[in-house]
Design a protein around this motif. Sequence first.
Motif, PDB file in Angstrom:
ATOM      1  N   PRO A   1       1.284  -1.034  -0.038  1.00  0.00           N
ATOM      2  CA  PRO A   1      -0.369   0.129  -0.220  1.00  0.00           C
ATOM      3  C   PRO A   1       0.866   1.484  -0.371  1.00  0.00           C
ATOM      4  N   ALA A   2      -0.413   2.099  -0.626  1.00  0.00           N
ATOM      5  CA  ALA A   2       1.371   3.668  -0.435  1.00  0.00           C
ATOM      6  C   ALA A   2       0.429   4.395   0.540  1.00  0.00           C
ATOM      7  N   PRO A   3       1.220   5.291   1.249  1.00  0.00           N
ATOM      8  CA  PRO A   3       0.168   6.197   2.567  1.00  0.00           C
ATOM      9  C   PRO A   3      -0.090   6.991   1.894  1.00  0.00           C
ATOM     10  N   ILE A   4      -1.205   7.607   2.542  1.00  0.00           N
ATOM     11  CA  ILE A   4      -1.790   8.245   1.829  1.00  0.00           C
ATOM     12  C   ILE A   4      -2.659  10.006   2.736  1.00  0.00           C
ATOM     13  N   ALA A   5      -2.442   9.234   4.267  1.00  0.00           N
ATOM     14  CA  ALA A   5      -2.448  10.378   4.851  1.00  0.00           C
ATOM     15  C   ALA A   5      -2.757   9.542   6.414  1.00  0.00           C
ATOM     16  N   LEU A   6      -2.657  10.710   7.139  1.00  0.00           N
ATOM     17  CA  LEU A   6      -2.295   9.708   9.210  1.00  0.00           C
ATOM     18  C   LEU A   6      -3.081  11.103  10.067  1.00  0.00           C
ATOM     19  N   GLY A   7      -4.221  10.391  10.496  1.00  0.00           N
ATOM     20  CA  GLY A   7      -4.436  10.966  11.207  1.00  0.00           C
ATOM     21  C   GLY A   7      -4.104  10.651  12.908  1.00  0.00           C
ATOM     22  N   GLU A   8      -4.967  11.635  13.925  1.00  0.00           N
ATOM     23  CA  GLU A   8      -4.635  11.214  15.727  1.00  0.00           C
ATOM     24  C   GLU A   8      -4.897   9.604  15.769  1.00  0.00           C
ATOM     25  N   GLN A   9      -6.181   8.702  15.319  1.00  0.00           N
ATOM     26  CA  GLN A   9      -6.695   7.595  16.106  1.00  0.00           C
ATOM     27  C   GLN A   9      -6.734   6.877  14.207  1.00  0.00           C
ATOM     28  N   LEU A  10      -6.685   7.654  13.542  1.00  0.00           N
ATOM     29  CA  LEU A  10      -6.285   7.279  11.659  1.00  0.00           C
ATOM     30  C   LEU A  10      -5.604   6.767  10.842  1.00  0.00           C
TER      31      LEU A  10
END
Length: 248
Positions: free
Chosen positions: A38-47
């Motif tokens: 998989p390629a990373p798209i976004a990173l939040g605090e929980q997801l």
Amino acid sequence: MERITKADDRVHRPAGPWTPTVHRLLTHLHERGFVAAPAPIALGEQLETVTFVPGEAGEYPWTADVASEAALVTTARLLRQFHDAAASFPRDDATDVWSQAERLPVETIVHGDFAPYNVVYDGIAAVGVIDFDTAHPGPRVWDVASAVYRFAPFTSSADEGAPVPEFADRVTRAAEFCRAYGLDARSRSVLVETMTASLVSLVTTLETEAAAGNPKFVSDLAHGHAELYRADVAWLEEHGDAITAALV
């Protein structure tokens, strides 16, 4: 339980302290030409959000395609490609966080749970690797041992009611996996002890996480997974010499 959802070509998964490091690893893999992850798209605090790898995961019970020799060979080659791409990952010991402890000798970044359910197939071809939460620095044989244990399979009982192959057939599949991967002679000689070490580590993690209240591991413990892995350790210790003799 894990909250994993898919929307179009994106997958949303729970994030952990290690996720920023894993995203850096995934970016590196794609930069090195390994696009089967998989390629990373976004990173939040929980997801976290990553791209969806199309195909079918090798869940139990296996299809005839996933159980085939061709799938075994393409899986081994895919693992080798991943290890080769991950070996040049620029580590930063000051900021890197991994969910698993580093294992010596460090030769690459290992997946940590390289099993059929984390490999994606298009028919008989392995085309993707998913779920890198357990990735960490370590020796190549750590992943190969996990794969051989699952794909031979070297287990004392059946997965999801599937019949266990004859011992000779399992050894043949193990040898074929090692050949297709290109595993060196020294690593082959320690493959069985690495399998048992990984199972002991798995049981320790399972029981520790279950005691801490992790619902996934509580469920695994209730379903007898720890007892199964302990039985497999005993089985490997009983048959280890014969397996090693056939591999080296």
